[in-house]
Enzyme design. Structure first.
Site, mmCIF file in Angstrom:
data_model
loop_
_atom_site.group_PDB
_atom_site.id
_atom_site.type_symbol
_atom_site.label_atom_id
_atom_site.label_comp_id
_atom_site.label_asym_id
_atom_site.label_seq_id
_atom_site.Cartn_x
_atom_site.Cartn_y
_atom_site.Cartn_z
ATOM 1 N N ARG A 71 58.935 11.534 30.724
ATOM 2 C CA ARG A 71 58.571 10.853 29.470
ATOM 3 C C ARG A 71 57.069 10.948 29.218
ATOM 4 O O ARG A 71 56.634 11.075 28.071
ATOM 5 C CB ARG A 71 59.018 9.385 29.508
ATOM 6 C CG ARG A 71 60.527 9.259 29.254
ATOM 7 C CD ARG A 71 61.095 7.998 29.851
ATOM 8 N NE ARG A 71 60.588 6.786 29.250
ATOM 9 C CZ ARG A 71 60.560 5.602 29.879
ATOM 10 N NH1 ARG A 71 60.985 5.502 31.130
ATOM 11 N NH2 ARG A 71 60.106 4.551 29.247
ATOM 12 N N LYS A 76 54.017 -1.885 23.903
ATOM 13 C CA LYS A 76 54.342 -1.932 22.473
ATOM 14 C C LYS A 76 55.335 -3.051 22.155
ATOM 15 O O LYS A 76 55.143 -3.797 21.202
ATOM 16 C CB LYS A 76 54.936 -0.587 22.005
ATOM 17 C CG LYS A 76 54.018 0.602 22.187
ATOM 18 C CD LYS A 76 54.621 1.881 21.602
ATOM 19 C CE LYS A 76 55.854 2.388 22.324
ATOM 20 N NZ LYS A 76 55.615 2.977 23.650
ATOM 21 N N ARG A 122 59.197 -2.393 35.878
ATOM 22 C CA ARG A 122 60.179 -2.761 34.854
ATOM 23 C C ARG A 122 61.567 -2.234 35.233
ATOM 24 O O ARG A 122 62.571 -2.921 35.050
ATOM 25 C CB ARG A 122 59.745 -2.200 33.489
ATOM 26 C CG ARG A 122 60.663 -2.638 32.346
ATOM 27 C CD ARG A 122 60.097 -2.280 30.986
ATOM 28 N NE ARG A 122 60.301 -0.874 30.659
ATOM 29 C CZ ARG A 122 59.822 -0.291 29.563
ATOM 30 N NH1 ARG A 122 59.103 -0.979 28.704
ATOM 31 N NH2 ARG A 122 60.055 0.978 29.339
ATOM 32 N N ARG A 163 66.553 -0.749 33.635
ATOM 33 C CA ARG A 163 66.604 0.245 32.550
ATOM 34 C C ARG A 163 66.690 1.639 33.160
ATOM 35 O O ARG A 163 65.830 2.037 33.944
ATOM 36 C CB ARG A 163 65.348 0.112 31.677
ATOM 37 C CG ARG A 163 65.659 0.272 30.206
ATOM 38 C CD ARG A 163 64.434 0.069 29.385
ATOM 39 N NE ARG A 163 63.878 1.340 28.972
ATOM 40 C CZ ARG A 163 62.960 1.470 28.028
ATOM 41 N NH1 ARG A 163 62.494 0.405 27.412
ATOM 42 N NH2 ARG A 163 62.510 2.654 27.695
ATOM 43 N N ARG A 172 57.075 9.359 16.739
ATOM 44 C CA ARG A 172 56.755 9.939 18.042
ATOM 45 C C ARG A 172 56.459 11.421 17.937
ATOM 46 O O ARG A 172 56.190 12.065 18.960
ATOM 47 C CB ARG A 172 57.952 9.764 18.978
ATOM 48 C CG ARG A 172 57.876 8.563 19.883
ATOM 49 C CD ARG A 172 59.172 8.507 20.674
ATOM 50 N NE ARG A 172 58.988 7.947 21.977
ATOM 51 C CZ ARG A 172 59.219 6.671 22.269
ATOM 52 N NH1 ARG A 172 59.591 5.824 21.344
ATOM 53 N NH2 ARG A 172 59.069 6.249 23.499
HETATM 54 P P1 ADP Z 1 59.213 3.758 25.858
HETATM 55 O O1 ADP Z 1 58.181 3.575 24.773
HETATM 56 O O2 ADP Z 1 59.057 2.792 26.995
HETATM 57 O O3 ADP Z 1 59.340 5.177 26.332
HETATM 58 P P2 ADP Z 1 61.442 3.269 23.964
HETATM 59 O O4 ADP Z 1 62.319 2.115 24.237
HETATM 60 O O5 ADP Z 1 60.553 3.210 22.775
HETATM 61 O O6 ADP Z 1 60.631 3.443 25.309
HETATM 62 O O7 ADP Z 1 62.304 4.622 23.874
HETATM 63 C C1 ADP Z 1 63.220 5.000 24.870
HETATM 64 C C2 ADP Z 1 63.773 6.412 24.600
HETATM 65 O O8 ADP Z 1 64.465 6.438 23.340
HETATM 66 C C3 ADP Z 1 62.728 7.523 24.467
HETATM 67 O O9 ADP Z 1 62.351 8.040 25.738
HETATM 68 C C4 ADP Z 1 63.509 8.552 23.624
HETATM 69 O O10 ADP Z 1 64.441 9.263 24.378
HETATM 70 C C5 ADP Z 1 64.292 7.683 22.654
HETATM 71 N N1 ADP Z 1 63.509 7.436 21.411
HETATM 72 C C6 ADP Z 1 62.982 6.244 21.009
HETATM 73 N N2 ADP Z 1 62.291 6.383 19.860
HETATM 74 C C7 ADP Z 1 62.373 7.692 19.519
HETATM 75 C C8 ADP Z 1 61.836 8.474 18.466
HETATM 76 N N3 ADP Z 1 61.073 7.934 17.517
HETATM 77 N N4 ADP Z 1 62.096 9.807 18.452
HETATM 78 C C9 ADP Z 1 62.859 10.370 19.383
HETATM 79 N N5 ADP Z 1 63.387 9.698 20.425
HETATM 80 C C10 ADP Z 1 63.153 8.382 20.510
#
Ligand code: ADP
Length: 189
Positions: free
Chosen positions: A145, A14, A128, A134, A89
């Site tokens: 996740r 993404k 990654r 990270r 999400r």
């Molecule tokens: P990825 O898509 O690789 O899991 P992101 O960088 O988008 O990673 O998100 C990392 C973390 O941030 C998620 O695992 C969650 O804990 C939190 N997070 C991000 N966006 C949201 C959201 N829209 N709602 C709830 N938690 C979120």
């Protein structure tokens, strides 16, 4: 206004594709993950709260992330549109986004679902984690996740199909191939 939701499991690409979309179409980018990581880095109270959830591979509470999204959206002036990366999400977040945009006489133009098989996601995220350090890209948290993705996030596929906004994108291939498919879709809007 071009309002794009870029969707997909963790590791689906993404962020990478969002950067290219921003470059090509000149729209604003909201990555909720980036916003939260910046807060953690700055040592704010929100950052401390966010870290607790992120390190456990859990989602932040809907109300909290919806507030963050609304204030980020309001910070964009004279925007040509927005790419939403990592939001929504959950169904509650998708409903909140719909309402937020409707209040601004706007709507989601398209939801792009980057489809990548699970084994490939694991491989990419572990790599990654090794390269970027990270904290949530370790095997144990990645597995959590992915469980959260399947239970709370993937129902959005049917939700957006129902809205008539869903678009499948083959998320495996070169970055260029994937972007070519995405821009073909966007150019038709
Ligand atoms: P990825 O898509 O690789 O899991 P992101 O960088 O988008 O990673 O998100 C990392 C973390 O941030 C998620 O695992 C969650 O804990 C939190 N997070 C991000 N966006 C949201 C959201 N829209 N709602 C709830 N938690 C979120």
């Amino acid at each position: 206004m071009l309002n794009i939701v870029i969707f997909g499991a963790p590791g689906s690409g993404k962020g990478t594709q969002s950067a290219r979309i921003v470059e090509m179409y000149g729209i604003n980018h909201i990555s909720t993950g980036d916003v939260l990581r910046a807060e953690i880095k700055a040592g704010t109270e929100l950052g401390r709260t966010a870290k607790g959830y992120i390190d456990q591979g859990q989602l932040l509470p809907d109300e909290l992330i919806i507030d963050i999204l609304a204030s980020t959206l309001d910070s964009f002036k004279e925007s040509k549109g927005v790419i939403f990366d990592g939001f929504p999400r959950t169904i509650a977040q998708a409903e909140a986004l719909k309402k937020m945009l409707a209040e601004r006489s706007q709507e989601v133009s398209v939801m792009l679902d980057l489809d990548v098989p699970e084994e490939e996601l694991m491989t990419r995220l572990i790599k990654r984690g090794q390269e970027s350090g990270r904290a949530d890209d370790n095997e144990e948290t990645i597995k959590k996740r992915l469980v959260v993705y399947h239970s709370q996030t993937s129902p959005l596929i049917d939700w957006y199909k129902n809205e008539g906004k869903y678009q499948h994108i083959q998320g495996v291939g070169t970055m260029e191939d994937i972007f070519a498919e995405i821009s073909e879709v966007i150019n038709k809007i």
